[in-house]
Write a protein that holds these residues in place. Structure first.
Motif, PDB file in Angstrom:
ATOM      1  N   GLU A  18       0.826  -1.198   0.000  1.00 46.50           N
ATOM      2  CA  GLU A  18       0.000   0.000   0.000  1.00 46.50           C
ATOM      3  C   GLU A  18       0.866   1.256   0.000  1.00 46.50           C
ATOM      4  OE1 GLU A  18      -3.805   0.973   2.647  1.00 46.50           O
ATOM      5  OE2 GLU A  18      -1.944   1.141   3.796  1.00 46.50           O
ATOM      6  N   SER A  19       1.915   1.267   0.823  1.00 45.94           N
ATOM      7  CA  SER A  19       2.811   2.426   0.907  1.00 45.94           C
ATOM      8  C   SER A  19       3.480   2.701  -0.428  1.00 45.94           C
ATOM      9  CB  SER A  19       3.872   2.189   1.985  1.00 45.94           C
ATOM     10  OG  SER A  19       3.280   2.084   3.263  1.00 45.94           O
ATOM     11  N   THR A  20       3.820   1.637  -1.144  1.00 47.35           N
ATOM     12  CA  THR A  20       4.433   1.801  -2.470  1.00 47.35           C
ATOM     13  C   THR A  20       3.480   2.516  -3.415  1.00 47.35           C
ATOM     14  OG1 THR A  20       5.785  -0.184  -2.225  1.00 47.35           O
ATOM     15  CG2 THR A  20       5.365   0.578  -4.472  1.00 47.35           C
ATOM     16  N   TYR A  21       2.220   2.127  -3.402  1.00 53.82           N
ATOM     17  CA  TYR A  21       1.239   2.776  -4.271  1.00 53.82           C
ATOM     18  C   TYR A  21       1.028   4.240  -3.883  1.00 53.82           C
ATOM     19  CZ  TYR A  21      -0.135  -1.613  -6.498  1.00 53.82           C
ATOM     20  OH  TYR A  21      -0.143  -2.775  -7.226  1.00 53.82           O
ATOM     21  N   LEU A  22       1.049   4.530  -2.605  1.00 54.08           N
ATOM     22  CA  LEU A  22       0.871   5.917  -2.174  1.00 54.08           C
ATOM     23  C   LEU A  22       2.041   6.788  -2.619  1.00 54.08           C
ATOM     24  CD1 LEU A  22      -0.552   5.374   1.434  1.00 54.08           C
ATOM     25  CD2 LEU A  22      -1.807   5.794  -0.684  1.00 54.08           C
ATOM     26  N   ARG A  23       3.247   6.218  -2.574  1.00 50.56           N
ATOM     27  CA  ARG A  23       4.422   6.970  -3.060  1.00 50.56           C
ATOM     28  C   ARG A  23       4.347   7.177  -4.569  1.00 50.56           C
ATOM     29  NH1 ARG A  23       7.070   3.765   0.913  1.00 50.56           N
ATOM     30  NH2 ARG A  23       7.656   2.209  -0.656  1.00 50.56           N
ATOM     31  N   ILE A  24       3.821   6.192  -5.282  1.00 52.67           N
ATOM     32  CA  ILE A  24       3.661   6.338  -6.730  1.00 52.67           C
ATOM     33  C   ILE A  24       2.659   7.457  -7.036  1.00 52.67           C
ATOM     34  CG2 ILE A  24       2.736   5.216  -8.802  1.00 52.67           C
ATOM     35  CD1 ILE A  24       3.927   2.584  -7.738  1.00 52.67           C
ATOM     36  N   ALA A  25       1.610   7.540  -6.245  1.00 50.69           N
ATOM     37  CA  ALA A  25       0.614   8.603  -6.447  1.00 50.69           C
ATOM     38  C   ALA A  25       1.255   9.981  -6.324  1.00 50.69           C
ATOM     39  CB  ALA A  25      -0.523   8.457  -5.433  1.00 50.69           C
ATOM     40  N   ILE A  26       2.202  10.103  -5.403  1.00 50.09           N
ATOM     41  CA  ILE A  26       2.925  11.367  -5.246  1.00 50.09           C
ATOM     42  C   ILE A  26       3.861  11.601  -6.426  1.00 50.09           C
ATOM     43  CG2 ILE A  26       4.595  12.632  -3.826  1.00 50.09           C
ATOM     44  CD1 ILE A  26       3.527  11.059  -1.404  1.00 50.09           C
ATOM     45  N   ALA A  27       4.640  10.580  -6.770  1.00 49.46           N
ATOM     46  CA  ALA A  27       5.629  10.714  -7.837  1.00 49.46           C
ATOM     47  C   ALA A  27       4.985  11.015  -9.184  1.00 49.46           C
ATOM     48  CB  ALA A  27       6.468   9.438  -7.932  1.00 49.46           C
ATOM     49  N   GLU A  28       3.796  10.455  -9.417  1.00 52.98           N
ATOM     50  CA  GLU A  28       3.117  10.651 -10.698  1.00 52.98           C
ATOM     51  C   GLU A  28       2.191  11.864 -10.692  1.00 52.98           C
ATOM     52  OE1 GLU A  28       3.704   8.972 -13.469  1.00 52.98           O
ATOM     53  OE2 GLU A  28       5.248   7.817 -12.399  1.00 52.98           O
ATOM     54  N   HIS A  29       2.265  12.652  -9.614  1.00 52.42           N
ATOM     55  CA  HIS A  29       1.484  13.894  -9.513  1.00 52.42           C
ATOM     56  C   HIS A  29      -0.017  13.661  -9.688  1.00 52.42           C
ATOM     57  CE1 HIS A  29       5.269  16.051  -9.550  1.00 52.42           C
ATOM     58  NE2 HIS A  29       5.615  15.402 -10.641  1.00 52.42           N
ATOM     59  N   MET A  30      -0.510  12.565  -9.116  1.00 52.78           N
ATOM     60  CA  MET A  30      -1.946  12.313  -9.176  1.00 52.78           C
ATOM     61  C   MET A  30      -2.689  13.353  -8.355  1.00 52.78           C
ATOM     62  SD  MET A  30      -2.164   8.152  -9.057  1.00 52.78           S
ATOM     63  CE  MET A  30      -1.097   7.151 -10.114  1.00 52.78           C
ATOM     64  N   SER A  31      -3.899  13.662  -8.777  1.00 53.00           N
ATOM     65  CA  SER A  31      -4.642  14.756  -8.157  1.00 53.00           C
ATOM     66  C   SER A  31      -5.185  14.419  -6.777  1.00 53.00           C
ATOM     67  CB  SER A  31      -5.801  15.166  -9.066  1.00 53.00           C
ATOM     68  OG  SER A  31      -5.315  15.723 -10.268  1.00 53.00           O
ATOM     69  N   GLY A  32      -5.397  13.147  -6.490  1.00 53.58           N
ATOM     70  CA  GLY A  32      -5.934  12.749  -5.199  1.00 53.58           C
ATOM     71  C   GLY A  32      -5.984  11.244  -5.086  1.00 53.58           C
ATOM     72  N   VAL A  33      -6.329  10.769  -3.891  1.00 50.97           N
ATOM     73  CA  VAL A  33      -6.333   9.338  -3.618  1.00 50.97           C
ATOM     74  C   VAL A  33      -7.565   8.961  -2.811  1.00 50.97           C
ATOM     75  CG1 VAL A  33      -5.138   7.425  -2.466  1.00 50.97           C
ATOM     76  CG2 VAL A  33      -3.809   9.198  -3.647  1.00 50.97           C
ATOM     77  N   ILE A  34      -8.197   7.848  -3.186  1.00 45.65           N
ATOM     78  CA  ILE A  34      -9.237   7.214  -2.392  1.00 45.65           C
ATOM     79  C   ILE A  34      -8.644   5.906  -1.884  1.00 45.65           C
ATOM     80  CG2 ILE A  34     -11.536   6.165  -2.417  1.00 45.65           C
ATOM     81  CD1 ILE A  34     -12.233   8.088  -4.715  1.00 45.65           C
ATOM     82  N   VAL A  35      -8.718   5.661  -0.577  1.00 42.37           N
ATOM     83  CA  VAL A  35      -8.028   4.496  -0.031  1.00 42.37           C
ATOM     84  C   VAL A  35      -8.899   3.736   0.967  1.00 42.37           C
ATOM     85  CG1 VAL A  35      -6.914   5.938   1.734  1.00 42.37           C
ATOM     86  CG2 VAL A  35      -5.947   3.699   1.176  1.00 42.37           C
ATOM     87  N   ALA A  36      -8.958   2.419   0.769  1.00 42.98           N
ATOM     88  CA  ALA A  36      -9.512   1.505   1.767  1.00 42.98           C
ATOM     89  C   ALA A  36      -8.304   0.925   2.483  1.00 42.98           C
ATOM     90  CB  ALA A  36     -10.340   0.409   1.105  1.00 42.98           C
ATOM     91  N   ALA A  37      -8.065   1.379   3.686  1.00 42.86           N
ATOM     92  CA  ALA A  37      -6.818   1.086   4.395  1.00 42.86           C
ATOM     93  C   ALA A  37      -6.533  -0.407   4.513  1.00 42.86           C
ATOM     94  CB  ALA A  37      -6.848   1.726   5.778  1.00 42.86           C
ATOM     95  N   ALA A  38      -5.276  -0.766   4.309  1.00 46.42           N
ATOM     96  CA  ALA A  38      -4.858  -2.166   4.413  1.00 46.42           C
ATOM     97  C   ALA A  38      -4.968  -2.676   5.839  1.00 46.42           C
ATOM     98  CB  ALA A  38      -3.430  -2.324   3.901  1.00 46.42           C
ATOM     99  N   SER A  39      -4.679  -1.816   6.807  1.00 45.17           N
ATOM    100  CA  SER A  39      -4.771  -2.213   8.215  1.00 45.17           C
ATOM    101  C   SER A  39      -4.776  -0.971   9.087  1.00 45.17           C
ATOM    102  CB  SER A  39      -3.599  -3.123   8.599  1.00 45.17           C
ATOM    103  OG  SER A  39      -2.461  -2.375   8.948  1.00 45.17           O
TER     104      SER A  39
END
Length: 325
Positions: A103-124
């Motif tokens: 999950e953390s890897t995907y969140l870092r990718i969202a930052i690196a790829e300048h995505m506008s926002g994130v919707i997340v169902a937390a892993a834990s």
């Protein structure tokens, strides 16, 4: 406080058009006039910080879910995609497998790829959004909370556990087990609490009848086997989610104990089973509507909505089995 959807509705345009007007993207003169007139009447002013971030971001949002194979989450994803697409955004679907590291890897990718926002169902309960939130990007939690001060859309989980159990009690069952998801997952703990409340209200036993497992088919199978091996097996079971329900029903079918011999209530719509759905009580969860609500909240934040964080709680629907004990 007015949102981008209110402006779009009054101006007779799409939310994407409103966003383009306030971000200086080419739109017809007539539409610009209509949007600005509606915004003035509604006293809608996009947050400048959000506008600056928006210009630095792609028209892409990330949806991070713990199990892409679970129809509950794919149904939710469809709701997100429907709203995002209408507003001119693309959705990147990320499957964390309920692993915080992934999950953390995907969140870092969202930052690196300048995505506008994130919707997340937390892993834990160890999910950490600090780095993502530190960038100023909006985040919306779905299905479960994150411990952060952000928008969220969740189910009425205690009520789901309560109503599922109450229905079995009303059908004549008295020794009702509950197969829950992982104990550290908020949804599992809350549904188990609803189960406990129902049993306590009717002075029915609960000791030894609550088992935590995975939110998957094999988890339901394994625990159902354990419960049937008890010196005094349960006469009914509440499954903590749809896939647990499938696993439990598989075992009961193999043992010749299908309802009404052993009552079954499932929290979440059954995705597949050889058993007639009319024999099982289902607490239907509006997963698609959850996705729709989360996407709208995220797009509002992207467009500059700066009101305090809010949480929307969605109600469930009880579909009783057609048979009683």
């Amino acid at each position: 406080m007015a949102t981008i959807y209110d402006v779009a509705r009054m101006a007779g345009v799409s939310p994407a058009t409103v966003s383009r007007v306030f971000n200086g993207v080419g739109v017809s003169v007539a539409k610009v006039a209509a949007v600005r007139q509606a915004a003035e009447q509604l006293n809608f002013t996009p947050n400048r910080t959000a506008r600056t971030l928006r210009r630095q971001s792609s028209e892409v949002i990330a949806l991070v879910i713990p199990d892409i194979e679970n129809p509950y989450f794919t149904e939710m994803a469809r709701g997100v995609e429907d709203v995002a697409s209408e507003a001119g955004y693309s959705v990147v679907l990320c499957n964390s497998d309920a692993q915080v590291e992934k999950e953390s890897t995907y969140l870092r990718i969202a930052i690196a790829e300048h995505m506008s926002g994130v919707i997340v169902a937390a892993a834990s309960d160890r999910t950490n959004l600090d780095e993502l939130l530190g960038t100023g990007r909006p985040v919306v939690a779905v299905d479960r909370s994150t411990g952060h001060d952000i928008d969220g859309v969740v189910m009425a989980n205690r009520d789901a556990g309560l109503s599922a159990t109450e229905n079995l009690i009303e059908s004549g069952y008295r020794r009702i087990a509950h197969i829950a998801g992982p104990e550290h997952i908020e949804t599992a703990a809350e549904r188990a609490e609803g189960w406990r409340r129902a049993l306590a209200a009717h002075d029915l036993p609960s000791e030894g009848l609550l088992r935590f497992s995975s939110f998957r088919v094999d988890g339901g199978r394994e625990v159902m086997e354990e419960l049937l091996a008890l010196p005094e097996p349960p006469d009914a079971v509440v499954a903590g989610n749809n896939l647990i329900g499938v696993g439990a029903i598989q075992v009961l079918t193999e043992r010749g104990l299908t309802p009404p011999l052993v009552g079954v209530a499932v929290i979440g719509s059954l995705p597949f089973t050889t058993l007639s759905p009319s024999l099982v009580t289902v607490v239907r969860l509006p997963a698609r509507h959850m996705g729709v609500m989360a996407a709208r909240m995220l797009l509002d934040r992207i467009s500059g909505d700066d009101q305090p964080a809010r949480t929307v709680v969605l109600r469930n629907e009880l579909l009783p089995a057609s048979v009683s004990r």
